[in-house]
Structures are given as structure tokens and as C-alpha cells.
Design a protein around this motif. Structure first.
Motif, PDB file in Angstrom:
ATOM      1  N   ARG A  78       0.817  -1.224  -0.031  1.00 50.68           N
ATOM      2  CA  ARG A  78      -0.078  -0.069  -0.555  1.00 50.68           C
ATOM      3  C   ARG A  78       0.917   1.529   0.089  1.00 50.68           C
ATOM      4  O   ARG A  78       0.496   2.071  -0.211  1.00 50.68           O
ATOM      5  N   GLU A  79       1.949   1.516   0.434  1.00 54.63           N
ATOM      6  CA  GLU A  79       3.016   2.517   0.492  1.00 54.63           C
ATOM      7  C   GLU A  79       4.177   2.373  -0.227  1.00 54.63           C
ATOM      8  O   GLU A  79       4.290   4.009  -0.998  1.00 54.63           O
ATOM      9  N   ALA A  80       3.861   1.382  -0.802  1.00 49.78           N
ATOM     10  CA  ALA A  80       4.694   1.397  -2.162  1.00 49.78           C
ATOM     11  C   ALA A  80       4.486   0.813  -3.849  1.00 49.78           C
ATOM     12  O   ALA A  80       5.076   1.395  -4.415  1.00 49.78           O
ATOM     13  N   VAL A  81       3.538   0.865  -4.510  1.00 55.35           N
ATOM     14  CA  VAL A  81       2.847   0.940  -5.415  1.00 55.35           C
ATOM     15  C   VAL A  81       1.203   2.807  -5.115  1.00 55.35           C
ATOM     16  O   VAL A  81       0.951   2.449  -4.052  1.00 55.35           O
ATOM     17  N   VAL A  82       1.851   2.969  -6.198  1.00 51.33           N
ATOM     18  CA  VAL A  82       0.517   3.522  -6.966  1.00 51.33           C
ATOM     19  C   VAL A  82       0.002   3.414  -8.106  1.00 51.33           C
ATOM     20  O   VAL A  82      -0.037   3.221  -9.093  1.00 51.33           O
ATOM     21  N   TYR A  83      -1.155   3.495  -8.075  1.00 47.09           N
ATOM     22  CA  TYR A  83      -2.264   3.137  -9.559  1.00 47.09           C
ATOM     23  C   TYR A  83      -2.794   4.525  -9.827  1.00 47.09           C
ATOM     24  O   TYR A  83      -3.717   5.160  -9.098  1.00 47.09           O
ATOM     25  N   VAL A  84      -2.825   5.318 -10.905  1.00 49.63           N
ATOM     26  CA  VAL A  84      -3.353   6.036 -12.029  1.00 49.63           C
ATOM     27  C   VAL A  84      -4.246   6.009 -12.938  1.00 49.63           C
ATOM     28  O   VAL A  84      -4.176   4.883 -13.510  1.00 49.63           O
ATOM     29  N   HIS A  85      -5.356   6.058 -12.306  1.00 51.51           N
ATOM     30  CA  HIS A  85      -6.501   5.439 -13.546  1.00 51.51           C
ATOM     31  C   HIS A  85      -6.599   6.662 -14.695  1.00 51.51           C
ATOM     32  O   HIS A  85      -6.033   7.528 -14.591  1.00 51.51           O
ATOM     33  N   GLN A  86      -7.615   5.592 -15.820  1.00 52.26           N
ATOM     34  CA  GLN A  86      -7.475   6.385 -16.848  1.00 52.26           C
ATOM     35  C   GLN A  86      -7.799   8.229 -15.831  1.00 52.26           C
ATOM     36  O   GLN A  86      -7.482   8.619 -17.476  1.00 52.26           O
ATOM     37  N   GLU A  87      -9.237   7.726 -15.816  1.00 49.76           N
ATOM     38  CA  GLU A  87     -10.288   9.119 -16.038  1.00 49.76           C
ATOM     39  C   GLU A  87      -9.765   9.560 -14.059  1.00 49.76           C
ATOM     40  O   GLU A  87     -10.815   8.766 -13.997  1.00 49.76           O
ATOM     41  N   PRO A  88      -8.973   9.754 -13.351  1.00 53.28           N
ATOM     42  CA  PRO A  88      -8.760   9.791 -12.404  1.00 53.28           C
ATOM     43  C   PRO A  88      -9.755  11.088 -11.793  1.00 53.28           C
ATOM     44  O   PRO A  88     -10.131  12.146 -12.315  1.00 53.28           O
ATOM     45  N   VAL A  89      -9.910  10.270 -10.804  1.00 48.16           N
ATOM     46  CA  VAL A  89     -10.982  10.701  -9.774  1.00 48.16           C
ATOM     47  C   VAL A  89     -10.068  12.068  -8.814  1.00 48.16           C
ATOM     48  O   VAL A  89      -9.266  11.420  -8.045  1.00 48.16           O
ATOM     49  N   MET A  90     -11.209  12.671  -8.529  1.00 46.94           N
ATOM     50  CA  MET A  90     -10.991  13.684  -7.602  1.00 46.94           C
ATOM     51  C   MET A  90     -11.428  14.778  -7.186  1.00 46.94           C
ATOM     52  O   MET A  90     -12.487  14.640  -7.074  1.00 46.94           O
ATOM     53  N   PHE A  91     -10.926  15.375  -5.266  1.00 43.51           N
ATOM     54  CA  PHE A  91     -11.565  16.282  -5.074  1.00 43.51           C
ATOM     55  C   PHE A  91     -11.824  17.626  -5.425  1.00 43.51           C
ATOM     56  O   PHE A  91     -11.513  17.754  -5.515  1.00 43.51           O
ATOM     57  N   GLU A 127       1.374  24.723 -12.049  1.00 47.07           N
ATOM     58  CA  GLU A 127       1.418  25.453 -11.146  1.00 47.07           C
ATOM     59  C   GLU A 127       0.570  26.294 -10.952  1.00 47.07           C
ATOM     60  O   GLU A 127       0.325  26.529 -10.520  1.00 47.07           O
ATOM     61  N   HIS A 128       0.185  27.447 -12.225  1.00 48.83           N
ATOM     62  CA  HIS A 128      -0.091  28.171 -12.972  1.00 48.83           C
ATOM     63  C   HIS A 128      -2.207  27.721 -12.538  1.00 48.83           C
ATOM     64  O   HIS A 128      -2.388  28.543 -12.222  1.00 48.83           O
ATOM     65  N   LEU A 129      -1.626  25.688 -11.780  1.00 52.41           N
ATOM     66  CA  LEU A 129      -3.121  25.827 -12.103  1.00 52.41           C
ATOM     67  C   LEU A 129      -3.814  25.576 -10.706  1.00 52.41           C
ATOM     68  O   LEU A 129      -4.805  24.652  -9.792  1.00 52.41           O
ATOM     69  N   ARG A 130      -2.569  25.502  -9.776  1.00 57.58           N
ATOM     70  CA  ARG A 130      -2.530  25.326  -8.255  1.00 57.58           C
ATOM     71  C   ARG A 130      -3.609  25.355  -7.230  1.00 57.58           C
ATOM     72  O   ARG A 130      -4.365  24.231  -6.317  1.00 57.58           O
ATOM     73  N   ASP A 131      -4.722  26.517  -8.122  1.00 60.87           N
ATOM     74  CA  ASP A 131      -6.301  26.705  -6.889  1.00 60.87           C
ATOM     75  C   ASP A 131      -6.996  26.645  -7.851  1.00 60.87           C
ATOM     76  O   ASP A 131      -8.296  26.757  -6.680  1.00 60.87           O
ATOM     77  N   PHE A 132      -7.009  25.813  -8.673  1.00 54.16           N
ATOM     78  CA  PHE A 132      -8.347  25.600  -9.514  1.00 54.16           C
ATOM     79  C   PHE A 132      -9.155  23.916  -9.152  1.00 54.16           C
ATOM     80  O   PHE A 132      -8.177  23.396  -8.252  1.00 54.16           O
ATOM     81  N   ASP A 133      -9.996  24.169  -9.168  1.00 55.12           N
ATOM     82  CA  ASP A 133     -10.629  23.079  -8.617  1.00 55.12           C
ATOM     83  C   ASP A 133     -10.528  22.251  -9.499  1.00 55.12           C
ATOM     84  O   ASP A 133     -11.176  22.660 -11.022  1.00 55.12           O
ATOM     85  N   PRO A 134     -10.244  20.874  -9.648  1.00 56.37           N
ATOM     86  CA  PRO A 134      -9.406  20.081 -11.242  1.00 56.37           C
ATOM     87  C   PRO A 134     -10.864  19.510 -11.415  1.00 56.37           C
ATOM     88  O   PRO A 134     -10.059  19.046 -13.286  1.00 56.37           O
ATOM     89  N   ALA A 135     -12.983  20.299 -11.119  1.00 57.92           N
ATOM     90  CA  ALA A 135     -13.673  19.675 -12.111  1.00 57.92           C
ATOM     91  C   ALA A 135     -13.576  20.686 -13.449  1.00 57.92           C
ATOM     92  O   ALA A 135     -14.086  20.531 -14.155  1.00 57.92           O
TER      93      ALA A 135
END
Ligand code: ATP
Length: 217
Positions: A78-91, A127-135
Motif C-alpha cells: 500500500r505504501e509502495a504501489v500507486v495506481y493512476v486511473h485513466q479517468e482520475p477521480v479528484m476531490f 503550477e499555474h493551476l494550483r488553486d483551480f478545482d480539478p473539475a
């Protein structure tokens, strides 16, 4: 070459249907792979099983030198493996908060996390998007945020599910340009893809999933 992961037998079934039954599946440390195969061959299933997101049967699993069981999914993975989805879900918070989320979840103090998040945003060119909502971002921008969110955790194994699917033109090229730098970081990377430009990246080994078996190319 040192193995990062070896599994004597790895099987994934959906109900009565067996997706694959792999003998002696192995990923080397610090090596990049593309995982190809026809639609429905089970590429996503394999990545998701390795990430603990899908229940597969594993025998004789060794990760980073430790004999482990795949279920329940072990903390060391869990600490060493990261999966990146093709349509990533974001907060629906900000790009910076999304990239920092995994660090916070791991208990990294904000003062330590901030420079790591800043470096990951710079790497991904967001960086220029740092405060944007990912949606509100484009598909390509979201994919770069997702890659930064994975990279910032410094995984030993990064699993990318079709990182350029649904992208074209500059957006696709920008994502492809990030991959060699991911590989240079020393992690093992497996990219499920159909994209010829990813398959053709230098130093990338090929795994092909066909008829429930892996072919090493
Ligand atoms: N939860 C599930 N239950 C039943 N069948 C599933 C489930 N998830 C996926 N499948 C089926 O398993 C098969 C393999 O799916 P998977 O997404 O792993 O293939 P893939 O090689 O990644 O395909 P693609 O290139 O189209 O993304 C498909 O036929 C899919 O419909």
C-alpha cells in the motif's frame, strides 16, 4: 536485474470467467514496462489486482524481498504501489490539495509536504493551476495532475492505466513528455496502453497479455 515483485501464480476471475492465470509473473526493480493486449484482455484488471483494488489469487508473492500475501492487501505494498486511473477521480478542492492528499493521508506534516507538492506541480507543469478545482481542468491537465499526485508519493511501483487515452494533440504530447522523467526516478513503472509513442519509448520493456497469459517481449 533485481526483482521488485515476483508472483509464482496470479489468477483473476470475474465470476465464472477467468481473465488470466499467470505463472512466474515478475517485475524488475527500476524498470519500465508497457502492458499491451487487445481490448478486454485484462490489462486494467492486472494493474488493479497489483494495486489491491481488485481481488486476485496470488501464490508465492515476494515484494521488495519480502514474502507477502496479496489479500488482505499488505501495508508494505500500500505504501509502495500507486495506481493512476485513466479517468482520475479528484476531490473538488484545489489542484494543490489533490496532489498533497496522499501525503496528508500518510501523516506527512504540512511543512514537509508543501515543498514536495510544489516540486510535483512544477514537474507536471500545473503550477499555474494550483488553486483551480480539478473539475474545471481539461482532460490533459487532469491527467498531469494525476501523475503528479502519484509521483509525489515516491512509489516503488507506479501503475498507469492508459495515461494517454482520451487525449490528443498537445495534451497527449505533454503527458508523454513526462513519462521518461518518471522512469528516471528509479521506480518501476507499468503502463497499460495502446499508444505507439509510449510503446516506443527507449528503455521500455514490453509485456503482452494474450489469452490469459503474459508474453515477455
Ligand atoms: N467487475 C467486473 N465484473 C465482471 N467483469 C468485469 C469486471 N471488470 C472488468 N470486467 C471485464 O473483464 C474484461 C477485462 O477488462 P479489463 O478492463 O481488465 O481489460 P483491458 O485489457 O484493460 O481492456 P481495455 O483495453 O478495453 O481497457 C472485460 O471483458 C471487462 O468487461
Amino acid at each position: 536485474m533485481t526483482a521488485l515483485l515476483s508472483i509464482g501464480r496470479l489468477r483473476l476471475r470475474h465470476g465464472a470467467r477467468e481473465l488470466f492465470d499467470l505463472a512466474d509473473f515478475r517485475l524488475d526493480a527500476a524498470r519500465a514496462y508497457v502492458l499491451t493486449g487487445a481490448n478486454g484482455a485484462g490489462k486494467s484488471g492486472l494493474l488493479r489486482a497489483l494495486a489491491g483494488l481488485e481481488r486476485a489469487d496470488a501464490e508465492q508473492l515476494v515484494f521488495a524481498g519480502r514474502a507477502l500475501a496479496l489479500a488482505p492487501y499488505p501495508r508494505a505494498m500500500r505504501e509502495a504501489v500507486v495506481y493512476v486511473h485513466q479517468e482520475p477521480v479528484m476531490f473538488s478542492t484545489s489542484v494543490a490539495a489533490n496532489i498533497g492528499y496522499g501525503l496528508r493521508a500518510r501523516g506527512v506534516a504540512p511543512a514537509r509536504a508543501a515543498p514536495l507538492v510544489a516540486a510535483a506541480m512544477a514537474w507536471a507543469g500545473v503550477e499555474h493551476l494550483r488553486d483551480f478545482d480539478p473539475a474545471t481542468l481539461s482532460g490533459g491537465e487532469r491527467q498531469r495532475v494525476a501523475l503528479a499526485r502519484g509521483k509525489v508519493l515516491a512509489p516503488r511501483l507506479l501503475l498507469l492505466d492508459e495515461p494517454t487515452a482520451n487525449l490528443d494533440g498537445t495534451a497527449r504530447e505533454q503527458v508523454i513528455a513526462l513519462i521518461p522523467q518518471l522512469l528516471a526516478g528509479g521506480a518501476s513503472v507499468v503502463m497499460a496502453c495502446h499508444d505507439r509513442d509510449l510503446i516506443g519509448l527507449p528503455g521500455v520493456s514490453r509485456l503482452k497479455l494474450r489469452d490469459g497469459r503474459i508474453e515477455y517481449r
